[in-house]
Design a protein around this motif. Structure first.
Motif, mmCIF file in Angstrom:
data_model
loop_
_atom_site.group_PDB
_atom_site.id
_atom_site.type_symbol
_atom_site.label_atom_id
_atom_site.label_comp_id
_atom_site.label_asym_id
_atom_site.label_seq_id
_atom_site.Cartn_x
_atom_site.Cartn_y
_atom_site.Cartn_z
ATOM 1 N N UNK A 44 -16.722 -1.147 3.530
ATOM 2 C CA UNK A 44 -16.398 -1.637 4.877
ATOM 3 C C UNK A 44 -15.389 -2.784 4.800
ATOM 4 N N UNK A 45 -15.627 -3.680 3.824
ATOM 5 C CA UNK A 45 -14.732 -4.826 3.652
ATOM 6 C C UNK A 45 -13.342 -4.360 3.199
ATOM 7 N N UNK A 46 -13.312 -3.368 2.311
ATOM 8 C CA UNK A 46 -12.017 -2.827 1.864
ATOM 9 C C UNK A 46 -11.259 -2.220 3.040
ATOM 10 N N UNK A 47 -11.992 -1.503 3.900
ATOM 11 C CA UNK A 47 -11.377 -0.898 5.074
ATOM 12 C C UNK A 47 -10.699 -1.964 5.915
ATOM 13 N N UNK A 48 -11.423 -3.065 6.101
ATOM 14 C CA UNK A 48 -10.869 -4.118 6.952
ATOM 15 C C UNK A 48 -9.724 -4.859 6.263
ATOM 16 N N UNK A 49 -9.886 -5.190 4.971
ATOM 17 C CA UNK A 49 -8.845 -5.973 4.291
ATOM 18 C C UNK A 49 -7.578 -5.175 4.056
ATOM 19 N N UNK A 50 -7.713 -3.872 3.792
ATOM 20 C CA UNK A 50 -6.522 -3.085 3.460
ATOM 21 C C UNK A 50 -5.884 -2.445 4.685
ATOM 22 N N UNK A 51 -6.579 -2.489 5.809
ATOM 23 C CA UNK A 51 -5.988 -1.916 7.021
ATOM 24 C C UNK A 51 -5.881 -0.404 6.955
ATOM 25 N N UNK A 52 -6.781 0.228 6.209
ATOM 26 C CA UNK A 52 -6.789 1.700 6.130
ATOM 27 C C UNK A 52 -8.073 2.203 6.788
ATOM 28 N N UNK A 53 -8.107 3.484 7.157
ATOM 29 C CA UNK A 53 -9.333 3.983 7.789
ATOM 30 C C UNK A 53 -10.386 4.351 6.740
ATOM 31 N N UNK B 16 -2.293 -2.226 2.151
ATOM 32 C CA UNK B 16 -2.127 -0.782 2.090
ATOM 33 C C UNK B 16 -0.650 -0.411 2.134
ATOM 34 N N UNK B 17 -0.354 0.783 1.682
ATOM 35 C CA UNK B 17 1.011 1.284 1.709
ATOM 36 C C UNK B 17 1.475 1.517 3.133
ATOM 37 N N UNK B 18 2.772 1.784 3.303
ATOM 38 C CA UNK B 18 3.366 1.890 4.640
ATOM 39 C C UNK B 18 3.023 3.200 5.344
ATOM 40 N N UNK B 19 3.091 3.155 6.668
ATOM 41 C CA UNK B 19 2.888 4.361 7.478
ATOM 42 C C UNK B 19 4.198 5.140 7.560
ATOM 43 N N UNK B 20 4.133 6.339 8.127
ATOM 44 C CA UNK B 20 5.344 7.154 8.324
ATOM 45 C C UNK B 20 6.376 6.394 9.152
ATOM 46 N N UNK B 21 5.879 5.682 10.166
ATOM 47 C CA UNK B 21 6.782 4.933 11.039
ATOM 48 C C UNK B 21 7.446 3.785 10.269
ATOM 49 N N UNK B 22 6.657 3.126 9.400
ATOM 50 C CA UNK B 22 7.232 2.074 8.550
ATOM 51 C C UNK B 22 8.341 2.650 7.675
ATOM 52 N N UNK B 23 8.090 3.840 7.145
ATOM 53 C CA UNK B 23 9.062 4.438 6.230
ATOM 54 C C UNK B 23 10.354 4.785 6.964
ATOM 55 N N UNK B 24 10.207 5.334 8.176
ATOM 56 C CA UNK B 24 11.399 5.670 8.949
ATOM 57 C C UNK B 24 12.209 4.392 9.240
#
Lengths: 414, 414
Positions: A44-53, B16-24
């Motif tokens: 849960x913490x990784x989800x929040x810190x990394x901004x990924x789902x 986290x790595x970039x989104x598709x929109x970030x890449x564009x």
């Protein structure tokens, strides 16, 4: 109406954006870095810190678990109702690196597990004198072999790195200069790699550079993006983190602050110049000023003896420290003007010297550093102490794994 | 068996790595940067340099064309059979920024088109004296208004930036110190933005920092990732590119190499300290040593007069230059030890001083810089000359557009 001047941005990014595969690699590395530097952490913490789902985090942790780099466990206690989030832990006992440290007075080797755990450690005193490559590499690889014999069969060494008190050429691990090791043009990385026989590349870095990396990763400077680490051994080394990056310079020799001239026409320096910070502040200057040079004592014990004598009221020792502290302060003031760091960290024997001369250092800063540059500056001593350079070498050894976890693991276990 | 020590890597990338929109967005910016810095370029060449396929390049150029940032044309002549690749050109006449430069002796304004074309330029001499904010901002915004009146209706201003001879706080454009402008705690960026009335943020940077950016982007230091730019005006400023990034420091005051003490107990400096590089090498030191201080002449002309006198055999002028060159060399040697740069660039009045004192500078480097640090070092004079700081301000103003071309254009065209 005002926006930022963003000076730390890459000024020429003209390559294309990353591919999907690049992004997955980046995310695996980023997740592993969280676990490696921050310790056990819930999904849960990784989800929040990394901004990924959540599903992405689950996929990434599954991949890293399958590779044996992390494992997932139920937390011991949660204190909250509902299904607890799984905790991701580094496989510290299984995945490790070898870290080496070659200083003027000691050789040290550590087996360091993922997550930064020192699993095993050996140290040997070194007599000052010419750099005997075969002898040193033999001793280091001997220690490593002893340690390997004591590991379980399922452990895996994923990297090797060494800290050396000298200037190391980027790209090939050659020690170009090391006045305090009496080393010059020594193919240290290549020779250590050959003698270890692990089939792994050996990364080599300057000890103060790696001390800076260590304090920035795990020490007093976590989250400090502009940090100067000053390392005192026989000489004075420096490691500079600027905008979150270790400053390497064009060929890898960046950070040699010990050879900044602070006193033109001053004391002779081992580098051939005069009045370098190292010449005015290093071990020899302190011992000579204290009337204790050549007394048989040298190294950290001799420095501590001067500090203790000063504490007991020895005027000569006090004056020696005050003089050294004054030059140290001038050197720090110069670096503060040039870099505008958030923090300066004193390590190695400079830890003791700074603690005894903070008044002189602060006085020089007040006189010689510009007010805006120093108003938010923090002066600190090393949190990692004598382990800083070794911890930095371990971080350097792990860097490859964090950049591309699955590729590295496939290669070493392949 | 040997791998690299990669010291310039971000040491803590945990997002986290970039989104598709970030890449564009990244790819649009990267393509526009190619066109902006490199000039007209064929789609085929972009495909090869950016490592993207033809259809992606076509989609990106279409988006940038639709936004009016670039246009595509058939090349004039190809010399090859087959259908020629379309050439992508920056819309230099349509899309522009305002760049300002505030120095001790002059105020300058330029309207600079995408691609770095100076479309229009005004300059006014400034009398040395207290920093009169209203007067300076009034003059600068007056110039800008005159220039705008002469533009076509379809032109669009996408950014504003200013170079100032002083220390500028990151984030709000306040000039914290500027001993040679007699400026202190001046809300320059905010006031200039208000008076311009363009509804655009004003980015403010130190002039030597922006000179470094200019030489790195369009001058003698293109593709040089480790560069030190030394700017001589009344004082001595510095801009440092380390690992491809402009070194900003914690609060934005990085690069103040003019206040590195090279001669403890030396000449008094405007900053309150003594023996700073600026105090030993700046305009006043040179004119005093040459016996010409307070003669009525000052600024670049006075410096040139000393150089010309020395060329004609004037012993006092020659000795003054030799002395200044010796301190300049010591300062450069210190910076070379600390940064291990690939190139040092002399700009502003240091261009003339260096050309007259190269022997002293090289001699100091040989004595005081460590051999590995200097063996691949190149010493150069500014390619952009007196325009360097203004060109750097223009690059700073364009930085937002290159980071997110479509968003910025949509915002300014409303």
């Amino acid at each position: 109406m005002i926006s930022d001047f963003q000076p730390s941005k890459e000024t020429q990014t003209m390559r294309a954006g990353p591919s999907q595969e690049d992004i997955r690699r980046h995310n695996l590395g980023a997740l592993l870095r969280h676990v490696h530097l921050g310790g056990p952490i819930s999904r849960a913490e990784l989800t929040s810190r990394m901004g990924l789902n959540r599903s992405t985090i689950m996929a990434l942790t599954s991949d890293l678990t399958a590779a044996g780099l992390v494992r997932e466990e139920l937390p011991r206690e949660t204190g909250r109702a509902g299904r607890p989030s799984l905790v991701v832990r580094p496989e510290s006992a299984r995945v490790y690196v070898f870290a080496f440290d070659v200083g003027p007075d000691r050789l040290a080797v550590a087996r360091v597990g993922l997550g930064g755990v020192i699993l095993d450690r050996r140290e040997a005193a070194r007599t000052r004198g010419p750099f005997e490559l075969e002898e040193i590499v033999g001793a280091l690889s001997g220690f490593a072999r002893q340690m390997r014999r004591r590991t379980r069969a399922d452990t895996v060494c994923v990297g090797v790195a060494a800290a050396v008190s000298g200037g190391v050429r980027k790209g090939d691990g050659v020690v170009r200069f090391g006045p305090n090791l009496l080393a010059e043009e020594v193919p240290f990385g290549e020779e250590l790699g050959r003698r270890l026989g692990l089939g792994l590349p050996v990364s080599v870095g300057n000890d103060a550079n790696l001390g800076a990396l260590a304090e920035h990763s795990r020490g007093v400077g976590v989250n400090v993006r502009d940090l100067i680490y000053l390392h005192g051994d026989v000489g004075i080394g420096g490691g500079i983190i600027a905008g979150g990056h270790l400053l390497g310079g064009h060929d890898g020799y960046g950070g040699e602050v010990g050879h900044m001239v602070v006193n033109p026409g001053g004391r002779a320096c081992g580098c051939g110049s005069h009045g370098c910070l190292e010449a005015e502040v290093g071990e020899r200057a302190l011992l000579e000023l204290a009337g204790r040079y050549g007394e048989g004592q040298q190294g950290r014990d001799a420095v501590r003896a001067v500090v203790e004598a000063a504490d007991r009221g020895d005027i000569v020792a006090q004056e020696a420290l005050a003089r050294v502290g004054d030059w140290l302060g001038l050197g720090v003031a110069n670096l503060v003007n040039v870099f505008n760091p958030e923090m300066v960290v004193f390590g190695g024997m400079l830890r003791e010297v700074y603690l005894s001369t903070a008044a002189q250092v602060r006085s020089r800063l007040a006189t010689n550093a510009m007010a805006p540059q120093r108003e938010r500056l923090r002066l600190r001593t090393s949190a990692l102490g004598d382990a800083a350079t070794l911890v930095g070498a371990a971080e350097l050894a792990f860097a490859h794994v964090l950049a591309d976890p699955l590729e590295v693991l496939a290669r070493v276990t392949g």
